[in-house]
Design an enzyme around this catalytic site. Structure first.
Site, PDB file in Angstrom:
ATOM      1  N   ARG A  83       0.845  -1.193   0.000  1.00  0.00           N
ATOM      2  CA  ARG A  83       0.000   0.000   0.000  1.00  0.00           C
ATOM      3  C   ARG A  83       0.878   1.239   0.000  1.00  0.00           C
ATOM      4  NH1 ARG A  83      -5.353   0.766   3.594  1.00  0.00           N
ATOM      5  NH2 ARG A  83      -4.000   0.637   5.396  1.00  0.00           N
ATOM      6  N   SER A 124     -12.647  -3.977  -0.018  1.00  0.00           N
ATOM      7  CA  SER A 124     -12.855  -3.454   1.327  1.00  0.00           C
ATOM      8  C   SER A 124     -14.324  -3.141   1.558  1.00  0.00           C
ATOM      9  CB  SER A 124     -12.062  -2.154   1.528  1.00  0.00           C
ATOM     10  OG  SER A 124     -10.687  -2.431   1.598  1.00  0.00           O
ATOM     11  N   LYS A 181      -4.880   7.180   9.664  1.00  0.00           N
ATOM     12  CA  LYS A 181      -5.807   7.789   8.703  1.00  0.00           C
ATOM     13  C   LYS A 181      -6.220   6.787   7.633  1.00  0.00           C
ATOM     14  CE  LYS A 181      -4.779  12.742   8.527  1.00  0.00           C
ATOM     15  NZ  LYS A 181      -4.132  13.794   7.738  1.00  0.00           N
TER      16      LYS A 181
END
Ligand code: NI
Lengths: 207, 207
Positions: free
Chosen positions: A39, A108, A137
């Site tokens: 990621r 997701s 975050k």
């Protein structure tokens, strides 16, 4: 491809610092990570591609599949083992079309209906969360809690991985919901010794 | 695919504001833009995809091809007419492999050697610049000037498009270097009347 979802590590270079990033991921793999997601949010395409290629080389000796977050092009170009997307990314069915059926596609979801949608559109597994509140975050949004996580698991026929705020302290509760595994970032990469952290979490999962 | 490179518009929503973005692009197309590049740097994948799909619909009645900047996945997913990449993006040969030979591939170069490299690796055209100094961060780097632009044109067998600081005031000088066209952002989208601006530039090119 038979996937072991138990200990699913999501990378975060801000936690490790760039200097020790690859080293720490390698330690985590030694400690028992079963699946690895790359990621990156603030890098150019070439750097993302290079990072993915390097992580593939690092993960290969462990037989651990490498999944790319968000970027279908990086997944294709680096010949990664799969792609993980969410609501703000490409449509699931479009991603599946270009990815083909031999690559893993994760989606997701924060609710049973969203998870069912992902499954219907072609996802192979669901990343559900955030399970617990988290500072990061990157797992923004309200925590869904263990009850909703269990409902997500029941709402789909594909494996579900819990993500967000999961640590050794709450792993057994998360496992009890019926998830196929847990997605971890800081519990492993934020630990001074990622290998040890991964080993402890694996032990926690197994017992 | 026979491409008309003469008036190559690169999008910039910060110049038009989001409210009038599509309207201004459409006006520019009415004014004679021959090729359209979708450039977005700060949006999520889904938004980039949606913008590209919308611009394809807007450009279709004009028969103007739509090229995506940087993102191979968006180009593939939206079935755009091509991809434009630079040094910080995916390797040219990797982009070409996934794009196939029926889609247009452009490569940004600031020197004859870089342009020749792009051609060798599979690019269909070169975007060369910045030709003149420009305020826009997006065309950062030193201006290469008309002399180097001419050398770039001579160094490759594929079409070269000049980019950076080009306006009605200097268009004929740029054309004299042998470029196949000019890439414009602010000269069209920063103009109060993009249609008029594009018309004037087309006239300037033709005469
Ligand atoms: Ni208006």
């Amino acid at each position: 491809m038979k996937i072991d979802y138990r200990l699913y590590l999501v990378t975060d270079r801000t936690l490790t610092g760039e200097t020790h990033f690859y080293e720490k991921v390698q330690q985590a793999l030694k400690g028992g990570v079963t699946l690895l997601q790359v990621r990156e949010k603030e890098v150019g395409s070439r750097e993302f591609y290079d990072i993915t290629c390097t992580l593939k080389k690092i993960a290969a000796p462990f037989g651990v599949p490498v999944i790319v977050n968000d970027r279908l092009d990086i997944a294709l170009a680096a010949d990664a083992d799969g792609l993980h997307i969410g609501e703000g990314d490409l449509p699931v069915e479009v991603a599946r079309k270009w990815l083909g059926n031999r690559k893993l596609l994760g989606y997701s979801a924060g609710s049973p209906s969203s998870a069912a949608y992902g499954e219907r559109m072609g996802a192979d597994y669901i990343g559900a969360g955030a399970v617990f509140p988290t500072d990061s975050k990157k797992d923004a949004g309200t925590a869904i809690g263990l009850k909703t996580l269990e409902e997500v698991v029941k709402s789909v026929g594909i494996p579900v991985v819990g993500i967000g705020g999961i640590s050794a302290a709450n792993l057994s509760q998360v496992k009890a919901t019926g998830v196929a595994g847990v997605s971890l970032i800081s519990a492993v990469l934020g630990h001074a010794e990622p290998e040890k952290a991964a080993k402890e979490l694996t032990l926690q999962w197994t017992t």
